[in-house]
Design an enzyme around this catalytic site. Structure first.
Site, PDB file in Angstrom:
ATOM      1  N   ARG A 193      39.171  63.815  44.932  1.00 19.79           N
ATOM      2  CA  ARG A 193      38.939  64.849  45.968  1.00 19.79           C
ATOM      3  C   ARG A 193      38.402  66.144  45.334  1.00 19.79           C
ATOM      4  NH1 ARG A 193      40.188  60.555  47.754  1.00 19.79           N
ATOM      5  NH2 ARG A 193      41.841  60.134  49.258  1.00 19.79           N
ATOM      6  N   SER A 224      45.337  65.150  55.258  1.00 22.09           N
ATOM      7  CA  SER A 224      46.328  65.338  54.184  1.00 22.09           C
ATOM      8  C   SER A 224      46.230  66.765  53.667  1.00 22.09           C
ATOM      9  CB  SER A 224      46.057  64.384  53.032  1.00 22.09           C
ATOM     10  OG  SER A 224      45.988  63.072  53.513  1.00 22.09           O
ATOM     11  N   GLU A 250      45.046  70.111  49.050  1.00 22.31           N
ATOM     12  CA  GLU A 250      43.698  69.529  49.142  1.00 22.31           C
ATOM     13  C   GLU A 250      42.827  70.391  50.058  1.00 22.31           C
ATOM     14  OE1 GLU A 250      43.380  65.289  50.011  1.00 22.31           O
ATOM     15  OE2 GLU A 250      41.551  65.656  51.154  1.00 22.31           O
TER      16      GLU A 250
HETATM   17  P1  FAD Z   1      34.675  71.707  56.231  1.00 21.11           P
HETATM   18  O1  FAD Z   1      36.119  71.654  56.564  1.00 21.11           O
HETATM   19  O2  FAD Z   1      33.765  72.403  57.161  1.00 21.11           O
HETATM   20  O3  FAD Z   1      34.509  72.297  54.765  1.00 21.11           O
HETATM   21  C1  FAD Z   1      35.311  71.841  53.706  1.00 21.11           C
HETATM   22  C2  FAD Z   1      34.848  72.549  52.435  1.00 21.11           C
HETATM   23  O4  FAD Z   1      33.523  72.115  52.109  1.00 21.11           O
HETATM   24  C3  FAD Z   1      34.764  74.056  52.605  1.00 21.11           C
HETATM   25  O5  FAD Z   1      35.142  74.669  51.393  1.00 21.11           O
HETATM   26  C4  FAD Z   1      33.297  74.306  52.903  1.00 21.11           C
HETATM   27  O6  FAD Z   1      32.858  75.583  52.497  1.00 21.11           O
HETATM   28  C5  FAD Z   1      32.616  73.221  52.094  1.00 21.11           C
HETATM   29  N1  FAD Z   1      31.369  72.754  52.698  1.00 21.11           N
HETATM   30  C6  FAD Z   1      31.230  72.163  53.918  1.00 21.11           C
HETATM   31  N2  FAD Z   1      29.937  71.849  54.126  1.00 21.11           N
HETATM   32  C7  FAD Z   1      29.253  72.274  53.040  1.00 21.11           C
HETATM   33  C8  FAD Z   1      27.883  72.253  52.660  1.00 21.11           C
HETATM   34  N3  FAD Z   1      26.933  71.740  53.460  1.00 21.11           N
HETATM   35  N4  FAD Z   1      27.534  72.791  51.463  1.00 21.11           N
HETATM   36  C9  FAD Z   1      28.483  73.307  50.629  1.00 21.11           C
HETATM   37  N5  FAD Z   1      29.790  73.360  50.931  1.00 21.11           N
HETATM   38  C10 FAD Z   1      30.164  72.841  52.118  1.00 21.11           C
HETATM   39  N6  FAD Z   1      39.386  63.461  53.744  1.00 21.11           N
HETATM   40  C11 FAD Z   1      39.289  62.398  52.911  1.00 21.11           C
HETATM   41  O7  FAD Z   1      38.781  62.537  51.785  1.00 21.11           O
HETATM   42  N7  FAD Z   1      39.745  61.174  53.284  1.00 21.11           N
HETATM   43  C12 FAD Z   1      40.290  60.934  54.483  1.00 21.11           C
HETATM   44  O8  FAD Z   1      40.669  59.802  54.779  1.00 21.11           O
HETATM   45  C13 FAD Z   1      40.443  62.029  55.386  1.00 21.11           C
HETATM   46  N8  FAD Z   1      41.038  61.886  56.573  1.00 21.11           N
HETATM   47  C14 FAD Z   1      41.189  62.954  57.415  1.00 21.11           C
HETATM   48  C15 FAD Z   1      41.818  62.755  58.650  1.00 21.11           C
HETATM   49  C16 FAD Z   1      41.965  63.814  59.536  1.00 21.11           C
HETATM   50  C17 FAD Z   1      42.650  63.595  60.861  1.00 21.11           C
HETATM   51  C18 FAD Z   1      41.438  65.086  59.197  1.00 21.11           C
HETATM   52  C19 FAD Z   1      41.536  66.236  60.149  1.00 21.11           C
HETATM   53  C20 FAD Z   1      40.840  65.292  57.965  1.00 21.11           C
HETATM   54  C21 FAD Z   1      40.703  64.219  57.058  1.00 21.11           C
HETATM   55  N9  FAD Z   1      40.090  64.385  55.805  1.00 21.11           N
HETATM   56  C22 FAD Z   1      39.953  63.300  54.962  1.00 21.11           C
HETATM   57  C23 FAD Z   1      39.633  65.706  55.366  1.00 21.11           C
HETATM   58  C24 FAD Z   1      38.193  66.028  55.849  1.00 21.11           C
HETATM   59  O9  FAD Z   1      37.840  65.242  56.945  1.00 21.11           O
HETATM   60  C25 FAD Z   1      37.155  65.824  54.762  1.00 21.11           C
HETATM   61  O10 FAD Z   1      37.469  66.592  53.626  1.00 21.11           O
HETATM   62  C26 FAD Z   1      35.734  66.176  55.242  1.00 21.11           C
HETATM   63  O11 FAD Z   1      34.798  65.794  54.263  1.00 21.11           O
HETATM   64  C27 FAD Z   1      35.535  67.660  55.545  1.00 21.11           C
HETATM   65  O12 FAD Z   1      34.283  67.790  56.152  1.00 21.11           O
HETATM   66  P2  FAD Z   1      33.901  69.064  57.012  1.00 21.11           P
HETATM   67  O13 FAD Z   1      32.461  68.954  57.342  1.00 21.11           O
HETATM   68  O14 FAD Z   1      34.812  69.189  58.159  1.00 21.11           O
HETATM   69  O15 FAD Z   1      34.153  70.209  55.964  1.00 21.11           O
HETATM   70  P1  NAP Z   2      49.076  54.928  52.930  1.00 22.39           P
HETATM   71  O1  NAP Z   2      48.292  53.671  53.104  1.00 22.39           O
HETATM   72  O2  NAP Z   2      50.323  55.137  53.707  1.00 22.39           O
HETATM   73  O3  NAP Z   2      49.381  55.146  51.398  1.00 22.39           O
HETATM   74  C1  NAP Z   2      50.025  56.321  50.939  1.00 22.39           C
HETATM   75  C2  NAP Z   2      49.334  56.815  49.675  1.00 22.39           C
HETATM   76  O4  NAP Z   2      49.470  55.824  48.673  1.00 22.39           O
HETATM   77  C3  NAP Z   2      47.863  57.016  49.929  1.00 22.39           C
HETATM   78  O5  NAP Z   2      47.652  58.382  49.965  1.00 22.39           O
HETATM   79  C4  NAP Z   2      47.151  56.309  48.799  1.00 22.39           C
HETATM   80  O6  NAP Z   2      46.531  57.190  47.866  1.00 22.39           O
HETATM   81  C5  NAP Z   2      48.246  55.586  48.037  1.00 22.39           C
HETATM   82  N1  NAP Z   2      47.974  54.126  48.040  1.00 22.39           N
HETATM   83  C6  NAP Z   2      48.241  53.230  49.019  1.00 22.39           C
HETATM   84  N2  NAP Z   2      47.890  51.988  48.627  1.00 22.39           N
HETATM   85  C7  NAP Z   2      47.391  52.120  47.377  1.00 22.39           C
HETATM   86  C8  NAP Z   2      46.848  51.208  46.437  1.00 22.39           C
HETATM   87  N3  NAP Z   2      46.777  49.899  46.699  1.00 22.39           N
HETATM   88  N4  NAP Z   2      46.402  51.682  45.255  1.00 22.39           N
HETATM   89  C9  NAP Z   2      46.468  52.996  44.965  1.00 22.39           C
HETATM   90  N5  NAP Z   2      46.961  53.921  45.826  1.00 22.39           N
HETATM   91  C10 NAP Z   2      47.425  53.486  47.004  1.00 22.39           C
HETATM   92  O7  NAP Z   2      48.094  56.177  53.199  1.00 22.39           O
HETATM   93  P2  NAP Z   2      47.595  56.828  54.542  1.00 22.39           P
HETATM   94  O8  NAP Z   2      48.156  58.184  54.641  1.00 22.39           O
HETATM   95  O9  NAP Z   2      47.744  55.881  55.691  1.00 22.39           O
HETATM   96  O10 NAP Z   2      46.047  56.987  54.214  1.00 22.39           O
HETATM   97  C11 NAP Z   2      45.235  55.868  54.032  1.00 22.39           C
HETATM   98  C12 NAP Z   2      43.995  56.252  53.249  1.00 22.39           C
HETATM   99  O11 NAP Z   2      43.257  57.248  53.965  1.00 22.39           O
HETATM  100  C13 NAP Z   2      44.306  56.856  51.880  1.00 22.39           C
HETATM  101  O12 NAP Z   2      43.336  56.436  50.963  1.00 22.39           O
HETATM  102  C14 NAP Z   2      44.220  58.352  52.112  1.00 22.39           C
HETATM  103  O13 NAP Z   2      43.791  59.056  50.957  1.00 22.39           O
HETATM  104  C15 NAP Z   2      43.169  58.440  53.208  1.00 22.39           C
HETATM  105  N6  NAP Z   2      43.444  59.606  54.050  1.00 22.39           N
HETATM  106  C16 NAP Z   2      43.089  60.822  53.562  1.00 22.39           C
HETATM  107  C17 NAP Z   2      43.304  61.961  54.316  1.00 22.39           C
HETATM  108  C18 NAP Z   2      42.834  63.308  53.812  1.00 22.39           C
HETATM  109  O14 NAP Z   2      42.856  64.253  54.570  1.00 22.39           O
HETATM  110  N7  NAP Z   2      42.442  63.416  52.591  1.00 22.39           N
HETATM  111  C19 NAP Z   2      43.903  61.866  55.558  1.00 22.39           C
HETATM  112  C20 NAP Z   2      44.292  60.623  56.002  1.00 22.39           C
HETATM  113  C21 NAP Z   2      44.061  59.485  55.245  1.00 22.39           C
HETATM  114  P3  NAP Z   2      45.056  57.835  48.004  1.00 22.39           P
HETATM  115  O15 NAP Z   2      45.225  58.944  48.969  1.00 22.39           O
HETATM  116  O16 NAP Z   2      44.770  58.307  46.619  1.00 22.39           O
HETATM  117  O17 NAP Z   2      44.112  56.801  48.484  1.00 22.39           O
END
Ligand code: FAD
Ligand code: NAP
Length: 342
Positions: free
Chosen positions: A162, A236, A338
């Site tokens: 991330r 997250s 994050e």
């Molecule tokens: P923003 O929130 O608008 O911006 C995020 C950051 O990026 C800010 O610092 C902003 O300045 C910068 N930024 C945005 N656009 C640009 C650009 N064009 N150039 C330079 N900088 C920029 N993330 C995951 O990795 N995995 C997931 O599974 C995941 N699940 C999510 C589930 C939910 C319900 C929610 C609400 C969020 C989740 N996220 C997840 C987090 C989020 O969706 C991601 O990080 C996504 O990429 C953010 O995109 P955004 O366009 O909304 O960014």
């Molecule tokens: P989950 O399946 O309940 O698992 C909990 C955590 O354990 C996850 O965060 C994942 O890490 C880790 N994990 C699970 N299985 C794994 C494996 N086989 N090997 C290594 N790591 C493992 O997680 P969840 O909350 O439902 O989310 C599912 C996936 O969506 C995850 O990959 C999570 O990162 C992603 N997600 C991200 C966001 C966000 O905002 N960043 C929000 C929702 C979901 P990792 O997170 O490193 O994958």
């Protein structure tokens, strides 16, 4: 392009925080962005995509730049790959679906992640065992101060968990305009993570394909994660912390059911959600499902902090501080946010 003044950002962030931007400008081309910057009386504060990974803790005393660069284009192919470029302002999930409908593989595990294409390399978004860096080819970015155009290859981006160079070293310096992805003609399936396999079985899928994997991911996510349209959140809130194996083994002696996954570098990744669920504001009370005023920890996923209505960014930030303190006190592990704090 018109610069607007004193704009509420409530509709522009998925937490639904009612902070204001002193100046706000949308752009859909490089020229429009350059004009906005030339005409602005104040420096750019930050770039806004879909607002799904930010927490606004105050009003923004500067220019917020809303990226609305659109367009999806197939820009090349070779024996194994299709190269497809998307505007940073394209909705991520719609882009994923566009690629899946053409049978271009690699993005299926990243279905239903909110936000736009531009933030995907910035965050190196990841889910279910796949990160964007695995399909990233290059990007074009505009330097806010020099007004120069740069191309970044994977090696330039310093991708991590991330993480990327845009999140730290070049924070708020580059506007990502277009991102080029390298997608496979022959898919490599990733089904070993989380509940994907069970969901595919439940769906009755016998021949694996990228559409089915995407649908499985959509089903799991829809059942677990709060929809920001219904309840404010940014996914997250914390990263999963990685610790030394020896530290993990000591923790495991004390907390036998602690959840950890081996990293390739020998460290162990702890599930932050588990750490939060197993600590709380006082003895015998878990953070999971905890609510104070309009802020809280989601009842189905402790890693997700939520705004039940009128929470301020400061209140959510304060809750995150309290969670970090209690997790550190109980497990000796320091969580890292994050979500990008502004
Ligand atoms: P923003 O929130 O608008 O911006 C995020 C950051 O990026 C800010 O610092 C902003 O300045 C910068 N930024 C945005 N656009 C640009 C650009 N064009 N150039 C330079 N900088 C920029 N993330 C995951 O990795 N995995 C997931 O599974 C995941 N699940 C999510 C589930 C939910 C319900 C929610 C609400 C969020 C989740 N996220 C997840 C987090 C989020 O969706 C991601 O990080 C996504 O990429 C953010 O995109 P955004 O366009 O909304 O960014
Ligand atoms: P989950 O399946 O309940 O698992 C909990 C955590 O354990 C996850 O965060 C994942 O890490 C880790 N994990 C699970 N299985 C794994 C494996 N086989 N090997 C290594 N790591 C493992 O997680 P969840 O909350 O439902 O989310 C599912 C996936 O969506 C995850 O990959 C999570 O990162 C992603 N997600 C991200 C966001 C966000 O905002 N960043 C929000 C929702 C979901 P990792 O997170 O490193 O994958």
């Amino acid at each position: 392009m018109q610069v607007q003044e004193n704009i509420s950002l409530k509709q522009y962030n998925t937490f639904g925080i009612d902070a204001r931007a002193r100046y706000f400008g949308k752009f859909s081309t490089m020229e429009a962005l350059a004009t906005l910057l030339d005409n602005s009386k104040v420096p750019a504060a930050f770039i806004l995509g879909g607002g799904s990974n930010i927490l606004l803790t105050k009003d923004i005393d500067g220019l917020v730049l809303k990226n609305e660069v659109k367009g999806i284009e197939e820009v090349g192919e070779d024996e194994r790959y299709i190269y497809v470029e998307a505007g940073a302002g394209e909705n991520w999930h719609q882009f994923v679906q566009y690629c899946i409908s053409r049978n271009w593989a690699g993005l299926e595990n990243l279905s239903l992640i909110p936000g736009n294409v531009g933030a995907s390399p910035m965050q190196n978004i990841g889910a279910y065992g796949v990160e964007v860096k695995e399909v990233f080819n290059s990007l074009t970015a505009f330097h806010i101060h020099d007004k120069t155009i740069h191309t970044f290859t994977p090696g330039d981006c310093a991708f991590g968990y991330r993480e990327s160079v845009f999140k730290r070293k070049y924070r708020n310096q580059f506007v990502i305009m277009r991102v080029c992805f390298r997608l496979r003609k022959d898919p490599v399936f990733h089904t070993g993570y989380g509940a994907i396999r069970e969901e595919l079985e439940r769906m009755g899928v016998t021949t694996l394909n990228i559409k089915a994997i995407a649908q499985a991911v959509i089903n799991i996510r829809s059942s677990k994660l709060p929809d920001p349209a219904v309840i404010g959140n940014a996914g997250s809130f914390f990263k999963n912390p990685s610790i030394e194996k020896s530290t993990y083994l000591k923790l495991k002696e004390k907390f036998p059911v602690i959840v950890g996954y081996d990293n390739p570098d020998g460290t162990v990744k702890l599930a932050a959600g588990w750490l939060i669920e197993h600590s709380g504001p006082k003895v015998g009370v878990s953070w999971k499902g905890y609510r104070v005023g309009d802020t809280g920890c989601h009842a189905r996923q402790a890693l997700v902090l939520v705004n039940y209505g009128h929470a301020s960014g400061k209140e959510i930030y304060a809750l995150s501080e309290a969670i970090m303190r209690s997790v550190e006190n109980k497990f000796g592990v320091r969580l890292e946010r994050e979500v990008n704090i502004y």
